[in-house]
Each structure stands twice: as C-alpha cells, then as structure tokens.
Motif scaffolding. Structure first.
Motif, short mmCIF file in Angstrom:
data_model
loop_
_atom_site.label_atom_id
_atom_site.label_comp_id
_atom_site.label_asym_id
_atom_site.label_seq_id
_atom_site.Cartn_x
_atom_site.Cartn_y
_atom_site.Cartn_z
N ASP A 77 -3.30 -5.18 -9.35
CA ASP A 77 -2.74 -3.84 -9.26
C ASP A 77 -3.83 -2.80 -9.09
N ASP A 78 -3.58 -1.82 -8.21
CA ASP A 78 -4.53 -0.73 -7.93
C ASP A 78 -5.87 -1.27 -7.42
N LEU A 79 -5.80 -2.15 -6.47
CA LEU A 79 -6.99 -2.71 -5.85
C LEU A 79 -7.77 -1.63 -5.11
N GLY A 80 -9.08 -1.59 -5.33
CA GLY A 80 -9.94 -0.70 -4.57
C GLY A 80 -10.40 0.54 -5.32
N VAL A 81 -9.76 0.84 -6.44
CA VAL A 81 -10.17 2.03 -7.20
C VAL A 81 -10.83 1.64 -8.53
N GLU A 82 -10.99 0.32 -8.73
CA GLU A 82 -11.66 -0.14 -9.95
C GLU A 82 -13.16 0.15 -9.86
N PRO A 83 -13.83 0.38 -10.99
CA PRO A 83 -15.27 0.64 -10.96
C PRO A 83 -16.06 -0.61 -10.59
N MET A 84 -17.26 -0.41 -10.10
CA MET A 84 -18.16 -1.53 -9.83
C MET A 84 -18.50 -2.23 -11.14
N GLY A 88 5.58 4.12 -6.42
CA GLY A 88 6.38 3.06 -7.02
C GLY A 88 5.93 1.65 -6.69
N LYS A 89 4.73 1.49 -6.19
CA LYS A 89 4.24 0.16 -5.79
C LYS A 89 4.25 -0.83 -6.95
N THR A 90 3.66 -0.43 -8.06
CA THR A 90 3.55 -1.33 -9.21
C THR A 90 4.92 -1.71 -9.75
N SER A 91 5.80 -0.73 -9.85
CA SER A 91 7.15 -0.99 -10.37
C SER A 91 7.88 -2.00 -9.49
N LEU A 92 7.78 -1.86 -8.18
CA LEU A 92 8.49 -2.77 -7.29
C LEU A 92 7.91 -4.18 -7.36
N MET A 93 6.59 -4.29 -7.45
CA MET A 93 5.99 -5.62 -7.55
C MET A 93 6.31 -6.28 -8.89
N ARG A 94 6.47 -5.49 -9.92
CA ARG A 94 6.90 -6.04 -11.21
C ARG A 94 8.35 -6.48 -11.14
N SER A 150 0.83 -1.20 0.00
CA SER A 150 0.00 0.00 0.00
C SER A 150 0.87 1.26 0.00
N GLY A 151 0.28 2.34 -0.47
CA GLY A 151 0.99 3.61 -0.47
C GLY A 151 0.32 4.60 -1.40
N THR A 153 -2.32 -1.24 -3.58
CA THR A 153 -3.49 -0.39 -3.35
C THR A 153 -3.07 0.98 -2.87
N ASN A 154 -3.88 1.99 -3.22
CA ASN A 154 -3.70 3.35 -2.70
C ASN A 154 -4.51 3.56 -1.43
N LEU A 155 -5.36 2.61 -1.08
CA LEU A 155 -6.31 2.78 0.02
C LEU A 155 -5.74 2.28 1.34
N ASN A 156 -6.24 2.85 2.43
CA ASN A 156 -5.87 2.35 3.76
C ASN A 156 -6.88 1.29 4.19
N ALA A 157 -6.67 0.71 5.37
CA ALA A 157 -7.50 -0.40 5.83
C ALA A 157 -8.97 -0.02 5.93
N GLN A 158 -9.26 1.18 6.45
CA GLN A 158 -10.65 1.62 6.59
C GLN A 158 -11.31 1.79 5.22
N GLU A 159 -10.56 2.37 4.29
CA GLU A 159 -11.10 2.57 2.94
C GLU A 159 -11.35 1.25 2.23
N LEU A 160 -10.47 0.27 2.44
CA LEU A 160 -10.67 -1.05 1.85
C LEU A 160 -11.92 -1.72 2.41
N GLU A 161 -12.14 -1.54 3.71
CA GLU A 161 -13.33 -2.13 4.33
C GLU A 161 -14.59 -1.45 3.79
N GLU A 162 -14.55 -0.14 3.60
CA GLU A 162 -15.70 0.57 3.03
C GLU A 162 -15.97 0.11 1.61
#
Length: 220
Positions: A143-150, A93-99, A87-88, A183-192
C-alpha cells in the motif's frame, strides 16, 4: 478451507448471493457484488462508507479480475495471471477497494495488505532480512508504493521496495506468485523513484488500473 457455496456470503446473520452456481462455475452478478461490498465496507470502515457511482468502472475491472472472469478481463485488457497496480490521487479510495475486493472470493487465497512505509521502517531496524521475508510465496498488496522513505541500516542506504519488487518479479516469472500494490504516483514518477530496471519489471508484474486524476478526496 473449502467453501461449498462461495457465491453466498454471510455477514451479521444476513446472506448475500453474489451470483449463481452453474455446475462448478459461478456466474457473478456485478450489481449484487456492489450491494455486498457496500455492506462489507460499512462493517470494515464505518457507517460513513459508501460505494460511489463514479467508482463503478474501476470496481467493475477489479471485481472481474478478482473473480477471474477470463472473458471479460480479456475485453478489458487485464491479465488475471498478473497482479494489480491501482493508482490514483490521495484519498480516492484505493486502499479501501483493495481491502474490500478480497472478500468476494472467500475460496481464493487472500493477499495481505502491507503499508510500504512499514516495510521501509522495518528495514531500518532489522536490515536485509526484511527483503528476504517478502520474497516468499505469499500474496501481498503493498500500500502507498513510492512514497515510503529510503531505507537505511548501519549507515547504508537501500531502496527497499525496489529490491522487494525485483524479488517479487522473479517469483512471478518462476512460480506465478502474485503481487499487488496501490500508489499515488504516475509511471514517470515510479521510474524516477525506482529506476528503469524496476519499472520495466513492474510492467510484467502488474495490470495498471487507474482512477482519474480529478477523482475527489473521499476523506474530506
């Protein structure tokens, strides 16, 4: 594919020794891994790529996890059996590091990195079979979990990634199949976004590794 010397990686005619082979075990050298990742990053992302000193702590955790250094992982509070949720803030640079970190262990099964939004869009076209597709035994990094559309298929809404995470949790419990995510989201945002049921399973599914909130946007 068998790698007789997985600690020695060849890139563009040059060899990079990431550690020493002692019997059947590799003793990895973090500084040598960083040097290799800096080179590999430029090959993948262009000449402007660099490994930032401020990211060494995150990379130390990711690299020890990736090479399955059980002793160091235990000290760091990381379970090598689980996946990684990195997260961050945007652009850190999250995606780059995981790649990148996939390349330091050519002898391990790699994971496919898939944008979560692409999965949601695919659901809109082909429906629930996309959820079944990601319920297989392959390793993925979403990648980018939580900001994808419904997701919406034939007038019915679906929290696509939430459903996929539930199925990946079952795979982890029954077959130890790993799942990673950024993910760009924190724990509370992921739960929401996904609800308490999914969030509780994410705690079992992932090791949480996070950049500082103030991490700079490296895209600028």
């Amino acid at each position: 594919m068998r790698h007789p010397a997985p600690h020695i990686i060849t890139e563009g005619g040059s060899q990079y020794r990431l550690g020493t082979l002692e019997g059947r075990c590799i003793q990895y050298d973090f500084e040598k891994i960083l040097a290799y990742l800096d080179v590999k990053g430029r090959l993948l992302f262009g000449k402007k790529f660099r490994i930032y000193k401020e990211d060494h702590e995150i990379l130390y955790k990711l690299c020890n996890y990736q090479v399955k250094n059980w002793g160091t992982c235990k000290k760091l509070g990381i379970d090598p059996k689980k996946g990684i949720l990195l997260s961050g803030p945007v652009g850190c640079g999250k995606t780059s590091l995981m790649r990148l970190i996939r390349y330091i262990t050519p002898h391990f099964t790699p994971y496919d990195l898939i944008p979560a939004r692409n999965i949601s869009f695919a659901f809109n076209h082909i429906g629930y079979s996309i959820i079944e597709q990601y319920g297989d035994h392959r390793f993925y990094c979403f990648d980018d979990l939580g900001v994808e559309p419904m997701g919406r298929h034939y007038g019915k809404d679906c929290n696509v990634m939430g459903e996929i995470l539930l199925s990946r949790h079952e795979l982890y419990l029954n077959h130890r199949v790993k799942t990673h995510a950024t993910t760009n989201l924190n724990a509370q945002e992921l739960e929401e976004r996904y609800g308490n049921r999914v969030r509780s399973r994410m705690r079992e599914l992932f090791n949480l590794i996070g950049f500082d909130k103030g991490s700079r946007d490296k895209r600028k």
